[in-house]
Motif scaffolding. Structure first.
Motif, PDB file in Angstrom:
ATOM      1  N   LYS A  28     -31.711  28.854  25.451  1.00 47.53           N
ATOM      2  CA  LYS A  28     -31.771  27.289  25.754  1.00 47.53           C
ATOM      3  C   LYS A  28     -32.306  26.554  26.902  1.00 47.53           C
ATOM      4  O   LYS A  28     -32.995  25.671  26.813  1.00 47.53           O
ATOM      5  N   GLU A  29     -32.384  27.458  27.954  1.00 49.78           N
ATOM      6  CA  GLU A  29     -33.147  26.879  29.219  1.00 49.78           C
ATOM      7  C   GLU A  29     -34.477  26.978  28.887  1.00 49.78           C
ATOM      8  O   GLU A  29     -34.990  25.785  29.362  1.00 49.78           O
ATOM      9  N   LEU A  30     -35.123  27.880  28.192  1.00 51.63           N
ATOM     10  CA  LEU A  30     -36.601  27.969  28.010  1.00 51.63           C
ATOM     11  C   LEU A  30     -36.820  26.576  26.964  1.00 51.63           C
ATOM     12  O   LEU A  30     -37.750  25.860  26.938  1.00 51.63           O
ATOM     13  N   ALA A  31     -36.072  26.475  26.064  1.00 50.49           N
ATOM     14  CA  ALA A  31     -36.152  25.345  24.929  1.00 50.49           C
ATOM     15  C   ALA A  31     -36.205  24.040  25.575  1.00 50.49           C
ATOM     16  O   ALA A  31     -36.898  23.246  25.162  1.00 50.49           O
ATOM     17  N   ILE A  72     -37.890  38.179  28.779  1.00 50.26           N
ATOM     18  CA  ILE A  72     -38.845  38.482  27.849  1.00 50.26           C
ATOM     19  C   ILE A  72     -38.346  39.073  26.525  1.00 50.26           C
ATOM     20  O   ILE A  72     -37.345  39.831  26.666  1.00 50.26           O
ATOM     21  N   ILE A  73     -38.652  38.346  25.529  1.00 51.43           N
ATOM     22  CA  ILE A  73     -38.143  38.819  24.082  1.00 51.43           C
ATOM     23  C   ILE A  73     -39.539  39.207  23.370  1.00 51.43           C
ATOM     24  O   ILE A  73     -40.358  38.419  23.311  1.00 51.43           O
ATOM     25  N   LEU A  92     -41.504  34.295  27.520  1.00 46.30           N
ATOM     26  CA  LEU A  92     -41.407  34.795  28.739  1.00 46.30           C
ATOM     27  C   LEU A  92     -40.704  33.589  29.572  1.00 46.30           C
ATOM     28  O   LEU A  92     -41.441  32.460  29.395  1.00 46.30           O
ATOM     29  N   TYR A  93     -39.746  33.718  30.081  1.00 48.63           N
ATOM     30  CA  TYR A  93     -39.236  32.553  31.020  1.00 48.63           C
ATOM     31  C   TYR A  93     -38.479  33.076  32.094  1.00 48.63           C
ATOM     32  O   TYR A  93     -38.081  34.310  32.345  1.00 48.63           O
ATOM     33  N   VAL A  94     -39.173  32.546  33.209  1.00 46.00           N
ATOM     34  CA  VAL A  94     -38.584  32.442  34.451  1.00 46.00           C
ATOM     35  C   VAL A  94     -37.934  31.258  34.992  1.00 46.00           C
ATOM     36  O   VAL A  94     -38.531  30.066  34.855  1.00 46.00           O
ATOM     37  N   LYS A  95     -36.604  31.156  35.380  1.00 43.29           N
ATOM     38  CA  LYS A  95     -35.898  30.137  35.914  1.00 43.29           C
ATOM     39  C   LYS A  95     -36.992  29.250  36.916  1.00 43.29           C
ATOM     40  O   LYS A  95     -37.407  29.815  37.652  1.00 43.29           O
ATOM     41  N   PRO A  96     -36.735  27.897  36.936  1.00 44.02           N
ATOM     42  CA  PRO A  96     -37.891  27.103  37.710  1.00 44.02           C
ATOM     43  C   PRO A  96     -37.891  27.455  39.068  1.00 44.02           C
ATOM     44  O   PRO A  96     -38.901  27.511  39.793  1.00 44.02           O
ATOM     45  N   GLY A 102     -44.192  35.599  41.471  1.00 42.71           N
ATOM     46  CA  GLY A 102     -44.626  37.032  40.947  1.00 42.71           C
ATOM     47  C   GLY A 102     -43.930  37.441  39.862  1.00 42.71           C
ATOM     48  O   GLY A 102     -44.284  38.473  39.208  1.00 42.71           O
ATOM     49  N   MET A 103     -42.578  36.959  39.477  1.00 40.35           N
ATOM     50  CA  MET A 103     -41.965  37.595  38.478  1.00 40.35           C
ATOM     51  C   MET A 103     -42.386  37.594  37.145  1.00 40.35           C
ATOM     52  O   MET A 103     -42.525  38.468  36.498  1.00 40.35           O
ATOM     53  N   GLY A 104     -43.090  36.412  36.806  1.00 38.65           N
ATOM     54  CA  GLY A 104     -43.567  36.273  35.579  1.00 38.65           C
ATOM     55  C   GLY A 104     -44.968  37.323  35.319  1.00 38.65           C
ATOM     56  O   GLY A 104     -45.139  37.893  34.304  1.00 38.65           O
TER      57      GLY A 104
END
Length: 168
Positions: A28-31, A72-73, A92-96, A102-104
């Motif tokens: 939901k955060e990514l969406a 990642i899914i 692929l999602y990293v919190k803002p 470098g996490m992504g």
């Protein structure tokens, strides 16, 4: 299983059944970031069934100092031309607040390593045309846009109508 990374305090782990609420929250955060939150209809039950009963996809959670900060899914597809499976990266999602550390890059390179270990021929994904920060990131990581391909989708009522044609 905890997977150490080169970034101090950042670890990866494959999701477990107890992570279903977290996975849906991150989806939901990514969406929301993609301005598509109203399109998320998945429930915790859907996520549980798909990931842990049917096992149609896998999730890796990124944690910084033991707190979830991204995921990642992905799932396997197949290339008839290569005669080998590939991995399709769905999200692929990293919190803002954690971006730019470098996490992504670590998560994407982990998935590439997994591709090699599983003898896959490709790692593929889609990216929204307007998402220039992600486009820049992917190109920096060596990805090439496949401009000659157009994605087609059949869903909802159109999917049901198409399925009914089989019985005609």
């Amino acid at each position: 299983m905890i997977i150490d990374t080169s970034l101090e305090g950042f670890k990866l782990r494959f999701a477990e059944e107890k992570d279903v609420p977290l996975i849906l929250e991150l989806i939901k955060e990514l969406a929301d970031y993609e301005k598509m939150l109203d399109e998320v209809v998945a429930t915790e039950e859907d996520i549980y069934e798909s990931l842990f009963e049917r096992k149609v996809a896998e999730v890796v959670i990124g944690e910084y100092q033991n707190k979830p900060v991204g995921y990642i899914i992905f799932f396997h597809n197949f290339s008839t031309f290569l005669g080998r499976p590939g991995i399709y990266l769905e999200d692929l999602y990293v919190k803002p607040e954690m971006r730019g550390k470098g996490m992504g890059k670590i998560m994407l390179s982990f998935l590439a390593k997994l591709c090699i270990e599983r003898k896959c021929g490709r790692l593929e994904w889609n990216c929204l045309d307007w998402n220039q920060p992600s486009i820049n990131f992917y190109k920096q990581m060596g990805a090439i846009p496949m401009d000659e391909w157009t994605i087609y989708r059949v869903c909802d009522d159109a999917l049901k109508k198409l399925a009914m044609r089989f019985d005609e």
